[in-house]
Scaffold this motif. Structure first.
Motif: not given
Length: 176
Positions: A71-78
């Motif tokens: 699964t791919f997701a958007a992230a504000f920060f990792h």
């Protein structure tokens, strides 16, 4: 009422199968997305699922199980960001709170530093603050935050890059 755990996506999933999609995008929350992922895999669809930052969540990982892999997701920060400022933020956050920061903590940190920088530059004047913030990335360099370079468009909406993450081995990792 709306009970996400009872929603059946079988009809939609079945209609997608003959299309042989390369990717399925679902702008929904962790509960619904985990059901979509499981029902996709049960139907033999191997295309990855992609979602918003709502999927970059331990709850999605838990609920989707093996069906969530890829699964791919958007992230504000990792927490494994390559930005040096992010690395020092993560270390300080872990030292203070005993756990890694998530996106909201990093965004709050950036917002605080951004307002502090604006106040230092133009003082506590509402119109000057608005104009200063609006000029970031618009004739003035974007603000270098731990979440990335932050600017604003002419309508004063934030403009910054989003990190894409992929679920591998039960953990979301940054896509380079």
């Amino acid at each position: 009422g709306h009970e996400p755990e009872r929603v059946d996506f079988q009809a939609v999933v079945t209609s997608l199968r003959p299309l042989k999609p390369d990717l399925i995008f679902a702008a929904t929350f962790a509960g619904e997305a985990s059901r979509i992922a499981r029902q996709m895999r049960e139907a033999g669809i191997t295309a990855p699922l992609m979602g918003t930052d709502a999927l970059f969540d331990p709850q999605y990982v838990k609920l989707a199980g093996a069906a969530g892999e890829g699964t791919f997701a958007a992230a504000f920060f990792h927490e494994n960001s390559k930005r040096p400022s992010a690395n020092s933020f993560v270390k300080a956050y872990k030292a203070a709170y005993g756990q890694a920061p998530e996106g909201y903590a990093a965004n709050a940190y950036d917002a605080t530093l951004l307002i502090g920088a604006a106040l230092k530059e133009v003082g506590p004047d509402k119109a000057k603050l608005r104009d200063y913030l609006g000029s970031l990335g618009n004739g003035r360099a974007a603000f270098a935050g731990v979440t990335g370079n932050i600017g604003f468009n002419p309508d004063h909406n934030v403009r910054k890059n989003i990190q894409v993450v992929e679920l591998k081995g039960g953990q979301f990792v940054p896509v380079e």
